[in-house]
Design a protein around this motif. Sequence first.
Motif, short mmCIF file in Angstrom:
data_model
loop_
_atom_site.label_atom_id
_atom_site.label_comp_id
_atom_site.label_asym_id
_atom_site.label_seq_id
_atom_site.Cartn_x
_atom_site.Cartn_y
_atom_site.Cartn_z
N CYS A 1 8.18 -4.14 -4.03
CA CYS A 1 7.29 -3.65 -2.96
C CYS A 1 8.02 -3.60 -1.63
CB CYS A 1 6.05 -4.54 -2.86
SG CYS A 1 4.92 -4.42 -4.26
N HIS A 2 8.80 -4.62 -1.36
CA HIS A 2 9.54 -4.68 -0.10
C HIS A 2 10.55 -3.54 -0.01
CE1 HIS A 2 11.81 -6.45 3.27
NE2 HIS A 2 10.74 -7.17 3.49
N ALA B 1 -1.98 -2.82 10.63
CA ALA B 1 -3.43 -2.75 10.81
C ALA B 1 -4.13 -2.42 9.50
CB ALA B 1 -3.76 -1.69 11.87
N TRP B 2 -3.60 -1.46 8.75
CA TRP B 2 -4.19 -1.12 7.46
C TRP B 2 -4.10 -2.30 6.49
CZ3 TRP B 2 -7.20 2.58 5.56
CH2 TRP B 2 -7.32 3.78 6.28
N GLY B 3 -2.98 -2.98 6.50
CA GLY B 3 -2.83 -4.13 5.61
C GLY B 3 -3.84 -5.22 5.90
N ALA B 4 -4.04 -5.51 7.18
CA ALA B 4 -5.02 -6.53 7.57
C ALA B 4 -6.43 -6.11 7.19
CB ALA B 4 -4.92 -6.80 9.07
N ALA C 1 -1.53 3.67 5.13
CA ALA C 1 -2.25 2.81 4.20
C ALA C 1 -1.36 2.38 3.04
CB ALA C 1 -3.49 3.53 3.67
N LEU C 2 -0.54 3.30 2.54
CA LEU C 2 0.37 2.97 1.44
C LEU C 2 1.40 1.94 1.88
CD1 LEU C 2 1.59 3.38 -1.36
CD2 LEU C 2 2.82 5.38 -0.47
N VAL C 3 2.03 2.18 3.02
CA VAL C 3 3.03 1.23 3.52
C VAL C 3 2.36 -0.11 3.81
CG1 VAL C 3 4.63 0.73 5.42
CG2 VAL C 3 4.53 3.03 4.45
N GLY C 4 1.15 -0.08 4.38
CA GLY C 4 0.44 -1.32 4.66
C GLY C 4 0.12 -2.11 3.41
N THR C 5 -0.26 -1.41 2.35
CA THR C 5 -0.56 -2.08 1.09
C THR C 5 0.68 -2.72 0.49
OG1 THR C 5 -2.35 -0.51 0.62
CG2 THR C 5 -1.47 -1.74 -1.24
N LEU C 6 1.78 -1.98 0.47
CA LEU C 6 3.04 -2.51 -0.07
C LEU C 6 3.55 -3.68 0.77
CD1 LEU C 6 4.86 0.86 -0.84
CD2 LEU C 6 4.00 -0.77 -2.54
N MET C 7 3.47 -3.51 2.08
CA MET C 7 3.96 -4.52 3.02
C MET C 7 3.16 -5.82 2.90
SD MET C 7 4.15 -4.00 7.15
CE MET C 7 5.11 -2.50 7.04
N MET D 1 2.57 -12.19 -1.67
CA MET D 1 3.18 -12.70 -2.90
C MET D 1 4.27 -13.71 -2.58
SD MET D 1 3.34 -9.50 -5.59
CE MET D 1 3.60 -8.14 -4.45
N VAL D 2 5.06 -13.44 -1.54
CA VAL D 2 6.11 -14.38 -1.15
C VAL D 2 5.51 -15.67 -0.59
CG1 VAL D 2 8.01 -14.77 0.46
CG2 VAL D 2 7.89 -12.64 -0.81
N LEU D 3 4.44 -15.56 0.20
CA LEU D 3 3.80 -16.76 0.73
C LEU D 3 3.28 -17.65 -0.40
CD1 LEU D 3 1.73 -15.46 3.80
CD2 LEU D 3 3.83 -16.83 3.84
N VAL D 4 2.68 -17.03 -1.40
CA VAL D 4 2.19 -17.81 -2.55
C VAL D 4 3.37 -18.47 -3.28
CG1 VAL D 4 1.05 -17.68 -4.79
CG2 VAL D 4 0.11 -16.43 -2.85
N ALA D 5 4.45 -17.72 -3.46
CA ALA D 5 5.64 -18.26 -4.13
C ALA D 5 6.22 -19.43 -3.35
CB ALA D 5 6.69 -17.16 -4.30
N LEU D 6 6.24 -19.33 -2.01
CA LEU D 6 6.78 -20.40 -1.18
C LEU D 6 5.94 -21.66 -1.25
CD1 LEU D 6 7.85 -18.48 2.07
CD2 LEU D 6 9.36 -19.57 0.40
N SER D 7 4.66 -21.50 -1.55
CA SER D 7 3.78 -22.67 -1.67
C SER D 7 3.97 -23.38 -3.01
CB SER D 7 2.32 -22.26 -1.51
OG SER D 7 1.89 -21.48 -2.62
N ILE D 8 4.64 -22.73 -3.95
CA ILE D 8 4.82 -23.29 -5.29
C ILE D 8 6.27 -23.72 -5.53
CG2 ILE D 8 4.67 -22.81 -7.77
CD1 ILE D 8 2.54 -20.71 -7.10
#
Length: 279
Positions: free
Chosen positions: A15-16, A38-41, A209-215, A221-228
């Motif tokens: 995605c990145h 903004a779209w991502g949020a 919207a597409l870039v926001g979704t991917l971003m 996903m990385v934040l969740v991975a960093l918590s584990i």
Amino acid sequence: MPVAVLPLVLLAAVCHAAWNALLKDSGNPLLLSARALAWGAALSAPLVAVAWALHGRPALPASAWALAAISAAVEVVYFVFLSEAYRRGELSVVYPLARGTAPVLAVLAGVILLGERLQPVAFLGLFLVLAGIWSVRRPSAAPGVLVPALATGVAIAVYTSLDRVGVRIAAPWLYGWVLWFFAALLANALTASLHLSDRGRGPGRGQAALVGTLMTGAYFMVLVALSIAPLAVVAPVRESAIVLVTAWGVWRLREREGAFIRLGGALAIVLGIAILAFA
């Protein structure tokens, strides 16, 4: 690394790589970045609201609010430098330079500020990263691309360190959304003050919207991975995107000058980061 984290981090890397390619291909990368934030949020808000309700409406500690605000400001600085680097240079040069700089800075900070000593194998990793950065930069004749690309790497190192603490004192999905919301506000305020929307045709809603979704998806996903899993384990897998982006730039964007050197440099950077992570 837990088995469940590996595909999560690999998907985040894809995605990145994808949103960076789209950002480079746009005519106004900073404006697209702001609108994508903004779209991502906005798109992730309903999911975060549901998760917040299901988890008993957890509160965000004051320290997490502060970290999210500071990290959001650094994120905006990151997008400013990244956009400027993409405006001046090629994708297959800018991305490896930016992403390869952060682990080198982390090592130097540990040695200089914390008095850490490198294991002999770590010197090999450091050499590979530096050699890869030099190889990627060498074929490029683009003026002024080095400074903003390296500054992007500095910003990555700073916000990654802040987020590593943030996800340990608050739920990653809640901390991440608050950070993303702050970043969207700051980025759009900046682009409005610079009147970037007046400079030619801006990005369309679908593109933003597409870039926001991917971003946003990659970041969560990385934040969740960093918590584990530890940062030292997550980082090298995440940076596999360096090879994907470099290959895309060479193949799709026809950045053919020194193509084999750039691909070799990208591989050296990823291998060096992996060695540094496990040294």
